[in-house]
Motif scaffolding. Structure first.
Motif, PDB file in Angstrom:
ATOM      1  N   SER A   1      -5.913 -15.654  14.943  1.00 32.86           N
ATOM      2  CA  SER A   1      -6.686 -15.611  13.876  1.00 32.86           C
ATOM      3  C   SER A   1      -7.026 -14.473  13.625  1.00 32.86           C
ATOM      4  O   SER A   1      -6.412 -13.694  12.718  1.00 32.86           O
ATOM      5  N   LEU A   2      -7.350 -13.556  14.290  1.00 33.93           N
ATOM      6  CA  LEU A   2      -7.771 -12.085  14.213  1.00 33.93           C
ATOM      7  C   LEU A   2      -6.070 -11.665  13.882  1.00 33.93           C
ATOM      8  O   LEU A   2      -6.216 -11.062  13.184  1.00 33.93           O
ATOM      9  N   PHE A   3      -5.195 -12.113  14.710  1.00 31.43           N
ATOM     10  CA  PHE A   3      -3.274 -11.519  14.190  1.00 31.43           C
ATOM     11  C   PHE A   3      -3.091 -11.805  13.110  1.00 31.43           C
ATOM     12  O   PHE A   3      -2.503 -11.132  12.352  1.00 31.43           O
ATOM     13  N   VAL A   4      -3.389 -13.188  12.630  1.00 33.52           N
ATOM     14  CA  VAL A   4      -3.095 -13.547  11.061  1.00 33.52           C
ATOM     15  C   VAL A   4      -4.117 -12.696  10.381  1.00 33.52           C
ATOM     16  O   VAL A   4      -3.294 -11.911   9.452  1.00 33.52           O
ATOM     17  N   GLN A   5      -5.274 -12.094  10.677  1.00 36.44           N
ATOM     18  CA  GLN A   5      -5.949 -11.336  10.046  1.00 36.44           C
ATOM     19  C   GLN A   5      -5.282  -9.818  10.121  1.00 36.44           C
ATOM     20  O   GLN A   5      -5.238  -9.528   8.301  1.00 36.44           O
ATOM     21  N   VAL A   6      -4.834  -9.464  10.569  1.00 37.12           N
ATOM     22  CA  VAL A   6      -3.942  -8.097  10.624  1.00 37.12           C
ATOM     23  C   VAL A   6      -3.180  -8.004   9.922  1.00 37.12           C
ATOM     24  O   VAL A   6      -2.547  -7.723   9.183  1.00 37.12           O
ATOM     25  N   ALA A   7      -2.273  -9.032   9.742  1.00 34.32           N
ATOM     26  CA  ALA A   7      -0.825  -9.832   9.598  1.00 34.32           C
ATOM     27  C   ALA A   7      -1.127  -9.350   8.410  1.00 34.32           C
ATOM     28  O   ALA A   7      -0.346  -8.575   7.692  1.00 34.32           O
TER      29      ALA A   7
ATOM     30  N   GLU B   1      -1.727  -6.279   6.861  1.00 33.91           N
ATOM     31  CA  GLU B   1      -0.493  -5.277   6.735  1.00 33.91           C
ATOM     32  C   GLU B   1       0.095  -5.378   5.304  1.00 33.91           C
ATOM     33  O   GLU B   1       0.702  -5.023   5.006  1.00 33.91           O
ATOM     34  N   GLU B   2       0.020  -7.093   5.204  1.00 40.59           N
ATOM     35  CA  GLU B   2       0.663  -6.678   4.103  1.00 40.59           C
ATOM     36  C   GLU B   2       0.174  -6.710   2.630  1.00 40.59           C
ATOM     37  O   GLU B   2       0.494  -5.789   1.876  1.00 40.59           O
TER      38      GLU B   2
ATOM     39  N   GLU C   1       1.912  -3.733   0.194  1.00 37.77           N
ATOM     40  CA  GLU C   1       1.218  -4.285  -1.603  1.00 37.77           C
ATOM     41  C   GLU C   1       0.991  -3.294  -2.050  1.00 37.77           C
ATOM     42  O   GLU C   1       1.655  -2.890  -3.682  1.00 37.77           O
ATOM     43  N   LEU C   2       0.073  -2.894  -2.216  1.00 38.24           N
ATOM     44  CA  LEU C   2      -1.055  -1.750  -2.527  1.00 38.24           C
ATOM     45  C   LEU C   2      -0.418  -0.691  -1.637  1.00 38.24           C
ATOM     46  O   LEU C   2       0.209  -0.062  -3.126  1.00 38.24           O
ATOM     47  N   TYR C   3       0.523   0.023  -1.778  1.00 37.31           N
ATOM     48  CA  TYR C   3       1.377   1.349  -1.212  1.00 37.31           C
ATOM     49  C   TYR C   3       2.307   1.196  -1.907  1.00 37.31           C
ATOM     50  O   TYR C   3       2.657   1.770  -2.543  1.00 37.31           O
ATOM     51  N   VAL C   4       3.101  -0.345  -2.400  1.00 37.68           N
ATOM     52  CA  VAL C   4       4.194  -0.222  -3.174  1.00 37.68           C
ATOM     53  C   VAL C   4       3.768  -0.377  -4.917  1.00 37.68           C
ATOM     54  O   VAL C   4       4.400   0.733  -5.565  1.00 37.68           O
TER      55      VAL C   4
END
Ligand SMILES: [Zn+2]
Length: 101
Positions: free
Chosen positions: A5-11, A14-15, A19-22
Motif C-alpha cells: 500500500s506504501l508503493f501504491v501511495q507513492v505511485a 507521483e501521478e 498532473e500538477l506539473y502539467v
C-alpha cells in the motif's frame, strides 16, 4: 501499513505531482498569453493616444486655415503661387482651392 500500500501511495503521489506539473505548465502558458495581451493592449492604447494627439493637431491646423482665410479676406494671396502679395485680380482660384481643403 504494508509495503504494497506504501508503493501504491507513492505511485498515486507521483501521478498527482505529474498532473500538477502539467497544470503549472498551462498556468505559465496562460500568464505568458496575458502578458502578451497586456503588451498588445498598451501598444493599442498608445496608438489611440497618438491618433487623439494628431486629431488635436488637425484641429489646430483648422485654426491656421481660419487665420489664412482672414488674411485672404483682407486682400492678400495665401496660395503658394503668390503668397503674401496683394490680390489685384479679385478672387484667386488657387487661394480658394487651398481654403476649401
Ligand atoms: Zn492666390
Amino acid at each position: 501499513m504494508d509495503k504494497q500500500s506504501l508503493f501504491v501511495q507513492v505511485a498515486n503521489l507521483e501521478e498527482r505531482i505529474g498532473e500538477l506539473y502539467v497544470e503549472l505548465g498551462s498556468l505559465k502558458q496562460k500568464i505568458q498569453e496575458l502578458i502578451e495581451e497586456n503588451q498588445r493592449l498598451s501598444q493599442e492604447n498608445e496608438r489611440w493616444k497618438q491618433v487623439l494627439v494628431s486629431g488635436e493637431t488637425t484641429a489646430h491646423a483648422g485654426e491656421g486655415i481660419d487665420n489664412l482665410y482672414k488674411i485672404y479676406q483682407e486682400g492678400f494671396h495665401i496660395c503658394h503661387l503668390k503668397y503674401g502679395s496683394l490680390r489685384t485680380e479679385g478672387e484667386c482660384l488657387f487661394c480658394m482651392s487651398f481654403l476649401n481643403k
